[in-house]
Design an enzyme around this catalytic site. Structure first.
Site, PDB file in Angstrom:
ATOM      1  N   ASN A 150       0.805  -1.217   0.000  1.00  0.00           N
ATOM      2  CA  ASN A 150       0.000   0.000   0.000  1.00  0.00           C
ATOM      3  C   ASN A 150       0.843   1.274   0.000  1.00  0.00           C
ATOM      4  OD1 ASN A 150       0.302  -1.381   2.645  1.00  0.00           O
ATOM      5  ND2 ASN A 150      -0.426   0.563   3.450  1.00  0.00           N
ATOM      6  N   GLN A 178      -4.986  -3.661  -2.042  1.00  0.00           N
ATOM      7  CA  GLN A 178      -4.528  -2.672  -3.032  1.00  0.00           C
ATOM      8  C   GLN A 178      -4.570  -3.224  -4.459  1.00  0.00           C
ATOM      9  OE1 GLN A 178      -3.691   0.558  -2.708  1.00  0.00           O
ATOM     10  NE2 GLN A 178      -3.985   0.607  -0.487  1.00  0.00           N
ATOM     11  N   SER A 198     -11.103  -4.723   0.217  1.00  0.00           N
ATOM     12  CA  SER A 198     -11.852  -3.632   0.834  1.00  0.00           C
ATOM     13  C   SER A 198     -12.436  -2.740  -0.254  1.00  0.00           C
ATOM     14  CB  SER A 198     -10.897  -2.823   1.725  1.00  0.00           C
ATOM     15  OG  SER A 198     -11.574  -1.693   2.235  1.00  0.00           O
ATOM     16  N   THR A 236     -26.472  -8.172  11.299  1.00  0.00           N
ATOM     17  CA  THR A 236     -27.277  -7.919  10.105  1.00  0.00           C
ATOM     18  C   THR A 236     -26.396  -7.384   8.987  1.00  0.00           C
ATOM     19  OG1 THR A 236     -29.162  -7.458  11.506  1.00  0.00           O
ATOM     20  CG2 THR A 236     -29.296  -6.666   9.226  1.00  0.00           C
ATOM     21  N   CYS A 323      -2.491   5.382   8.058  1.00  0.00           N
ATOM     22  CA  CYS A 323      -2.484   4.886   9.429  1.00  0.00           C
ATOM     23  C   CYS A 323      -1.281   5.402  10.197  1.00  0.00           C
ATOM     24  CB  CYS A 323      -2.458   3.372   9.436  1.00  0.00           C
ATOM     25  SG  CYS A 323      -3.435   2.673   8.140  1.00  0.00           S
TER      26      CYS A 323
END
Ligand code: PLP
Length: 395
Positions: A150, A178, A198, A236, A323
């Site tokens: 990344n 990525q 993601s 859910t 991050c």
């Protein structure tokens, strides 16, 4: 603003937004409800699952929806560890430049008595399949190597690493966050047992991802509760986000080649333009890297100051991963490829998307050149380098 931080997150595509809206508005049923209104949501969920599986080269039932890449990484590693422990196998192989979702999960397992081997990464940002082969032991229960990094964008020889693992009978996980939607990924052809992705890294919504696990791979649930996702992930289902992810992924895969061609051209113009700045270095292999990734270190400056001044000029970039920004530690990725601390501090990551243009690239090149020379003109370190009191590390 020129947005050049697409490794941190991306704009949602119009087709992703359009796919989500009906499930936030009229079709808000719970897929676990037995009446027709709930079953309509269930059908949409299973349709999205099948379409996502088709994009990844796996089966629909091999897809588990998670809250994103971090959760998928955690679940993959903790599942392999639980299965390994039952067989007395408590050794895991990974690399020094993984995402923290992987590294921190491995740290936790070390405290629980697991042995972790973090492979060194070559200066070009690539891990060799032979390194994996040599590190595998009798008690190895998992190899986890990211598909593409990344920060520096280097693409790993995943197919070959997967083949090594298959031959030795060791489970293989890849953090493909990525890679998916940016370069071709196929779980079958790539010999991958578990894969994380993601949605917000390929123009889908935030807070949704997938752990794809080949049939027969036992997953442990990190969230206890209802029986959703075949008991592998309670709660859910986030139907709107799942619908948005499926639409974004299909669109990304459909346009993958065209987008990549456009990005390769912009990436290489940007690399050429920035390489002309004195005393800098490109981080990661110049060709085996993601289509939109550019990452440089500039000697004698601080990455943070560079970012702030670029921001003033309307360029949104990063010094590494989102991050780690805000912390003063240099990037673990740049240290892993052997950059000294003082060089790693002067890093800049520019990650383009197909929304960017060659004009953007020219603006970025000019802005970076000017900001770098401005910062150097004020830097005591730069002065002593120029006066020969200190030796340059970068040519
Ligand atoms: C962004 C990213 C993650 C985390 O994904 P989230 O959905 O933000 O949790 C994990 N691994 C890599 C390589 C990433 O780039």
């Amino acid at each position: 603003m020129i947005y050049a931080d697409n490794a941190a997150t991306t704009r949602m595509s119009q087709s992703a937004i359009a796919a989500m809206l009906p499930y936030m508005d009229k079709l808000y049923g719970n897929p676990s409800s037995l009446y027709a209104f709930g079953q309509q949501a269930k059908e949409a969920l299973e349709d999205a699952r099948a379409r996502i599986a088709a994009c990844l080269g796996c089966e629909a039932r091999e897809i588990t929806f998670t809250s994103g890449g971090s959760e998928a990484d955690n679940q993959a590693i903790l599942s392999a560890a639980a299965a390994g422990e039952k067989q007395g196998k408590k050794h895991i192989i990974s690399t020094a430049f993984e995402h923290h979702a992987v590294l921190h999960t491995l740290k936790k397992l070390e405290k629980q008595g697991f042995a972790v081997t973090l492979l060194d990464v070559h200066e070009n940002g690539i891990v060799a399949p032979e390194q994996v082969a040599q590190a595998i032991r009798e008690d190895t229960c998992l190899v986890t190597v990211m598909y593409a990094n990344n920060e520096i964008g280097t693409v790993q020889p995943i197919r070959e690493i997967g083949a090594v693992c298959r031959e030795k009978g060791v489970l293989f996980h890849t953090d493909a966050v990525q890679a998916v939607g940016h370069i071709p990924v196929d779980m079958g052809a790539d010999n991958v047992d578990m894969l994380s992705l993601s949605a917000h890294k390929f123009h889908g919504p935030k807070g949704i991802g997938v752990l794809a696990a080949k049939r027969g791979t036992r997953l442990v649930s990190l969230i206890e509760g209802g029986a959703q996702e075949r008991g592998k992930r309670a709660g859910t289902e986030n139907i709107p986000a799942i619908m948005g992810m499926a639409a974004a992924l299909e669109e990304a895969v459909r346009n993958l080649d065209a987008n990549a061609q456009k990005l390769y051209a912009m990436r290489d113009t940007l690399i050429d333009g920035l390489s002309a700045i004195p005393h800098c270095i490109l981080n990661g292999d110049s060709t085996r890297r993601l289509p939109g990734n550019v990452n440089f270190c500039f000697e004698g400056i601080e990455g943070e100051s560079l970012l702030l001044l670029l921001d003033d000029r309307g360029v949104a970039a990063s010094s590494g991963s989102a991050c780690t920004s805000g912390s003063l530690d240099p990037s673990h990725v740049l240290l892993a490829i052997g950059r000294p601390h003082e060089i790693a501090h002067g890093s800049l990551r520019l990650t383009l998307s197909e929304d960017n243009t060659q004009d953007d690239v020219q603006t970025i090149i000019t802005a970076v050149r000017e900001v770098v020379s401005y910062l150097r003109s004020m830097s005591p370190v730069w002065r002593s380098l120029m006066q020969g009191k200190q030796n340059f590390i970068l040519k």
